[in-house]
Design a protein around this motif. Structure first.
Motif, PDB file in Angstrom:
ATOM      1  N   ASP A 132       0.860  -1.179   0.000  1.00 40.69           N
ATOM      2  CA  ASP A 132       0.000   0.000   0.000  1.00 40.69           C
ATOM      3  C   ASP A 132       0.898   1.231   0.000  1.00 40.69           C
ATOM      4  OD1 ASP A 132      -2.307   1.564   0.002  1.00 40.69           O
ATOM      5  OD2 ASP A 132      -2.636   1.358   2.166  1.00 40.69           O
ATOM      6  N   PHE A 133       0.523   2.224  -0.775  1.00 41.13           N
ATOM      7  CA  PHE A 133       1.328   3.429  -0.948  1.00 41.13           C
ATOM      8  C   PHE A 133       0.428   4.601  -1.287  1.00 41.13           C
ATOM      9  CE2 PHE A 133       1.406   0.498  -4.537  1.00 41.13           C
ATOM     10  CZ  PHE A 133       0.693   1.221  -5.483  1.00 41.13           C
ATOM     11  N   LYS A 134       1.001   5.794  -1.302  1.00 40.52           N
ATOM     12  CA  LYS A 134       0.234   7.001  -1.606  1.00 40.52           C
ATOM     13  C   LYS A 134      -0.230   6.949  -3.059  1.00 40.52           C
ATOM     14  CE  LYS A 134       0.353  11.991  -1.287  1.00 40.52           C
ATOM     15  NZ  LYS A 134       1.166  13.166  -0.953  1.00 40.52           N
ATOM     16  N   TRP A 135      -1.512   7.256  -3.259  1.00 36.99           N
ATOM     17  CA  TRP A 135      -2.062   7.240  -4.608  1.00 36.99           C
ATOM     18  C   TRP A 135      -1.461   8.364  -5.447  1.00 36.99           C
ATOM     19  CZ3 TRP A 135      -7.585   7.464  -2.213  1.00 36.99           C
ATOM     20  CH2 TRP A 135      -7.874   6.249  -1.591  1.00 36.99           C
ATOM     21  N   ASP A 136      -1.387   8.123  -6.748  1.00 36.37           N
ATOM     22  CA  ASP A 136      -0.911   9.154  -7.666  1.00 36.37           C
ATOM     23  C   ASP A 136      -1.993  10.200  -7.945  1.00 36.37           C
ATOM     24  OD1 ASP A 136       1.624   8.032  -7.932  1.00 36.37           O
ATOM     25  OD2 ASP A 136       0.926   6.646  -9.471  1.00 36.37           O
ATOM     26  N   ARG A 137      -3.237   9.781  -7.827  1.00 31.53           N
ATOM     27  CA  ARG A 137      -4.372  10.705  -8.049  1.00 31.53           C
ATOM     28  C   ARG A 137      -5.546  10.248  -7.196  1.00 31.53           C
ATOM     29  NH1 ARG A 137      -2.631   8.489 -12.156  1.00 31.53           N
ATOM     30  NH2 ARG A 137      -3.461   6.863 -13.403  1.00 31.53           N
ATOM     31  N   PRO A 138      -6.516  11.107  -6.974  1.00 30.37           N
ATOM     32  CA  PRO A 138      -7.676  10.732  -6.142  1.00 30.37           C
ATOM     33  C   PRO A 138      -8.433   9.529  -6.710  1.00 30.37           C
ATOM     34  CG  PRO A 138      -7.663  13.090  -6.608  1.00 30.37           C
ATOM     35  CD  PRO A 138      -6.598  12.478  -7.462  1.00 30.37           C
ATOM     36  N   LYS A 140     -12.193   7.808  -6.776  1.00 25.48           N
ATOM     37  CA  LYS A 140     -13.587   8.192  -6.589  1.00 25.48           C
ATOM     38  C   LYS A 140     -14.194   7.518  -5.358  1.00 25.48           C
ATOM     39  CE  LYS A 140     -17.920   8.610  -9.086  1.00 25.48           C
ATOM     40  NZ  LYS A 140     -18.629   8.399 -10.325  1.00 25.48           N
ATOM     41  N   ASN A 141     -14.886   8.313  -4.548  1.00 29.54           N
ATOM     42  CA  ASN A 141     -15.596   7.858  -3.349  1.00 29.54           C
ATOM     43  C   ASN A 141     -14.675   7.296  -2.252  1.00 29.54           C
ATOM     44  OD1 ASN A 141     -18.095   8.568  -4.467  1.00 29.54           O
ATOM     45  ND2 ASN A 141     -18.213   6.589  -5.528  1.00 29.54           N
ATOM     46  N   ARG A 142     -13.394   7.632  -2.301  1.00 28.00           N
ATOM     47  CA  ARG A 142     -12.462   7.186  -1.272  1.00 28.00           C
ATOM     48  C   ARG A 142     -11.558   8.343  -0.867  1.00 28.00           C
ATOM     49  NH1 ARG A 142      -9.512   1.910  -2.975  1.00 28.00           N
ATOM     50  NH2 ARG A 142      -8.737   2.073  -0.860  1.00 28.00           N
ATOM     51  N   VAL A 143     -11.178   8.359   0.386  1.00 31.96           N
ATOM     52  CA  VAL A 143     -10.260   9.372   0.897  1.00 31.96           C
ATOM     53  C   VAL A 143      -9.046   8.646   1.467  1.00 31.96           C
ATOM     54  CG1 VAL A 143      -9.933  11.190   2.605  1.00 31.96           C
ATOM     55  CG2 VAL A 143     -12.142  10.951   1.458  1.00 31.96           C
TER      56      VAL A 143
END
Length: 185
Positions: A132-138, A140-143
């Motif tokens: 698990d790692f930081k997303w590159d972009r948002p 949808k429906n998740r924070v």
């Protein structure tokens, strides 16, 4: 009666020695964390106690499949390694949270047989690997927060070793974190 006392002493010695022998199998750069059934254990860590891992090709290897090579920059900082065991018929959830809410950490973990003690980057194969790692972009429906989470399930009667790596992006070599291992048996 003397023989019984000697046997009791020997049994006590072996009971005390066995856990030490099991922990002695891991290299010195791996911190062993004892998980607790139907409970959680939290340990503190610091990236400065880890080391850079130049070769992370093991992660994209099809025998491991931890994360794709396009995510490698998220694992180019220091790595800190932990190990624990996953008992039969249990689910283990592992989370890492930086003490600084702005911290950017990544996590990976892989499952090995109970008598295997292989540590990355020398990992030709594993049973399963999660990351698990930081997303590159948002999404949808998740924070996404600064917490990273992976999970392992063991529906079998076997015990497995779990190696956990906490890593940072390229050029990040310091940062404190809390690693939580929750075990449901």
């Amino acid at each position: 009666q003397l023989k019984i006392k000697q046997m009791k002493k020997l049994a006590f010695f072996l009971v005390m020695l066995f856990p030490l022998l099991a922990m002695a199998q891991w290299p010195s750069n791996v911190t062993v964390v004892e998980s607790k059934s139907n409970d959680s254990v939290t340990v503190s860590g610091d990236l400065s106690s880890g080391a850079l891992m130049e070769d992370i090709s093991w992660a994209a290897n099809s025998s491991n499949a931890c994360f794709v090579a396009t995510q490698n920059t998220k694992y180019r900082g220091n790595h800190v390694l932990f190990a624990t065991s996953l008992p039969p018929r249990s689910i283990m959830t592992i989370t890492v949270t930086p003490t600084d809410a702005e911290g950017n950490l990544s996590i990976y973990g892989y499952m090995l047989g109970a008598t295997e003690y292989r540590v990355v980057p020398n990992l030709p194969s594993c049973i399963t690997c999660e990351a698990d790692f930081k997303w590159d972009r948002p999404v949808k429906n998740r924070v996404q927060t600064s917490e990273r989470k992976i999970e392992f399930q063991n529906p079998t009667q076997n015990t497995y070793n779990i190696v956990i790596g906490v890593a940072a992006p390229k050029d990040v070599t310091t940062g404190q974190f809390n690693l939580k291992i929750k075990l449901k048996s």
